[in-house]
Motif scaffolding. Structure first.
Motif, short mmCIF file in Angstrom:
data_model
loop_
_atom_site.label_atom_id
_atom_site.label_comp_id
_atom_site.label_asym_id
_atom_site.label_seq_id
_atom_site.Cartn_x
_atom_site.Cartn_y
_atom_site.Cartn_z
N UNK A 189 7.66 2.57 6.04
CA UNK A 189 8.16 1.78 4.92
C UNK A 189 7.35 0.52 4.69
N UNK A 190 6.84 -0.07 5.76
CA UNK A 190 6.03 -1.28 5.62
C UNK A 190 4.69 -0.99 4.95
N UNK A 191 4.31 0.25 4.87
CA UNK A 191 3.06 0.62 4.21
C UNK A 191 3.25 0.84 2.71
N UNK A 192 4.49 0.70 2.24
CA UNK A 192 4.81 0.94 0.84
C UNK A 192 5.15 -0.36 0.12
N UNK A 193 4.95 -0.36 -1.17
CA UNK A 193 5.33 -1.50 -2.00
C UNK A 193 6.85 -1.59 -2.08
N UNK A 194 7.38 -2.81 -2.20
CA UNK A 194 8.81 -2.97 -2.38
C UNK A 194 9.17 -2.84 -3.86
N UNK A 195 10.42 -3.07 -4.19
CA UNK A 195 10.89 -2.89 -5.56
C UNK A 195 10.22 -3.85 -6.54
N UNK A 196 9.65 -4.93 -6.03
CA UNK A 196 8.97 -5.92 -6.87
C UNK A 196 7.46 -5.70 -6.93
N UNK A 197 7.01 -4.57 -6.38
CA UNK A 197 5.58 -4.27 -6.39
C UNK A 197 4.78 -5.11 -5.43
N UNK A 198 5.42 -5.54 -4.34
CA UNK A 198 4.75 -6.38 -3.36
C UNK A 198 4.80 -5.74 -1.97
N UNK A 199 3.75 -6.01 -1.19
CA UNK A 199 3.76 -5.62 0.21
C UNK A 199 4.33 -6.76 1.04
N UNK A 200 4.95 -6.41 2.16
CA UNK A 200 5.36 -7.43 3.12
C UNK A 200 4.11 -8.08 3.69
N UNK A 201 4.06 -9.42 3.74
CA UNK A 201 2.88 -10.08 4.32
C UNK A 201 2.59 -9.55 5.72
N UNK A 202 1.33 -9.29 6.00
CA UNK A 202 0.85 -8.76 7.28
C UNK A 202 1.46 -7.39 7.60
N UNK A 203 1.69 -6.62 6.55
CA UNK A 203 2.30 -5.30 6.72
C UNK A 203 1.44 -4.37 7.58
N UNK A 204 0.13 -4.50 7.53
CA UNK A 204 -0.73 -3.65 8.35
C UNK A 204 -0.51 -3.92 9.83
N UNK A 205 -0.34 -5.19 10.19
CA UNK A 205 -0.09 -5.55 11.59
C UNK A 205 1.28 -5.06 12.04
N UNK A 206 2.28 -5.22 11.19
CA UNK A 206 3.64 -4.77 11.52
C UNK A 206 3.68 -3.27 11.71
N UNK A 207 3.10 -2.55 10.76
CA UNK A 207 3.10 -1.09 10.84
C UNK A 207 2.37 -0.60 12.08
N UNK A 208 1.22 -1.20 12.36
CA UNK A 208 0.47 -0.81 13.56
C UNK A 208 1.30 -1.03 14.82
N UNK A 209 1.94 -2.19 14.90
CA UNK A 209 2.72 -2.53 16.09
C UNK A 209 3.86 -1.52 16.31
N UNK A 210 4.58 -1.21 15.23
CA UNK A 210 5.68 -0.26 15.36
C UNK A 210 5.20 1.13 15.77
N UNK A 211 4.07 1.53 15.22
CA UNK A 211 3.57 2.88 15.50
C UNK A 211 3.00 3.03 16.91
N UNK A 212 2.54 1.93 17.48
CA UNK A 212 1.81 2.03 18.75
C UNK A 212 2.55 1.44 19.95
N UNK A 213 3.63 0.72 19.73
CA UNK A 213 4.32 0.10 20.85
C UNK A 213 5.77 0.55 21.00
N UNK A 214 6.14 1.59 20.27
CA UNK A 214 7.50 2.15 20.40
C UNK A 214 7.41 3.62 20.75
#
Length: 214
Positions: A189-214
């Motif tokens: 979900x962090x790799x997708x735009x939100x309803x306002x057409x915006x990404x969460x700041x530092x979404x690449x870091x968040x997504x990487x962390x969730x995918x690799x540390x859980x």
């Protein structure tokens, strides 16, 4: 770093370029209304995050970045595919400190050593631990370019480390009580735009962390 999928340039920019009588027109000669429209289009295209560090962007806190520097690649000055939005505003002569991203890169460009946000696998060049650092991947084919990009753009300064760490910490709060499978869906979900057409700041870091540390 988040992949930028380029869209069609704004018609006002196209029309202004076509009306130029002097094809060697300087960037400073672009009409303000045209530049403002171009700026907003690029912001929207990037989901309102910096093309390099992934920080949240607003109009007066960002500048139009020439990926291949206009001082070296004059024919690409008005090439839409060469334009992105970077943080730290328009203060090119005396940029805000600490200097990073587009202003730090300045006129540096080496095709084999600068990771481009325009390549679909740009995120694969970097790793993000909980400390907020950005590290080069262990992949030997990508490691050197990642190291050079981090260094030349100052992506590992303490300011950006702190911002990434806070973003990861805030995202972790949303994982309380979730299963591993649900956390992986959250990462997507962090790799997708939100309803306002915006990404969460530092979404690449968040997504990487969730995918690799859980």
């Amino acid at each position: 770093m988040k992949y930028i999928q380029k869209c069609k340039e704004p018609s006002s920019f196209t029309e202004w370029k076509n009306r130029r009588t002097n094809k060697t027109t300087l960037w400073t000669k672009i009409k303000q209304a045209v530049k403002s429209n171009l700026h907003e289009t690029l912001l929207h295209e990037q989901g309102y995050i910096c093309c390099y560090c992934g920080a949240s962007l607003k109009g007066n806190e960002s500048h139009i970045e020439h990926f291949k520097p206009k001082s070296l690649y004059t024919t690409l000055t008005f090439e839409y595919m060469n334009l992105m939005i970077s943080c730290q505003g328009e203060d090119e002569e005396k940029p805000r400190v600490p200097v990073h991203c587009g202003h730090k890169k300045n006129n540096w460009y080496e095709e084999d050593l600068l990771v481009s946000p325009l390549i679909s696998n740009c995120a694969d060049f970097f790793k993000y631990p909980a400390s907020g650092e950005i590290l080069p991947t262990d992949d030997l084919d990508k490691n050197l370019a990642a190291k050079e990009t981090i260094e030349k753009l100052a992506l590992n300064i303490s300011k950006l480390q702190d911002m990434r760490r806070l973003a990861i910490d805030a995202a972790l709060l949303a994982t309380d009580g979730l299963t591993e499978a649900e956390i992986q869906l959250l990462a997507q979900g962090y790799e997708q735009l939100d309803a306002n057409g915006q990404y969460t700041p530092f979404c690449a870091a968040i997504s990487y962390f969730f995918k690799n540390y859980f």
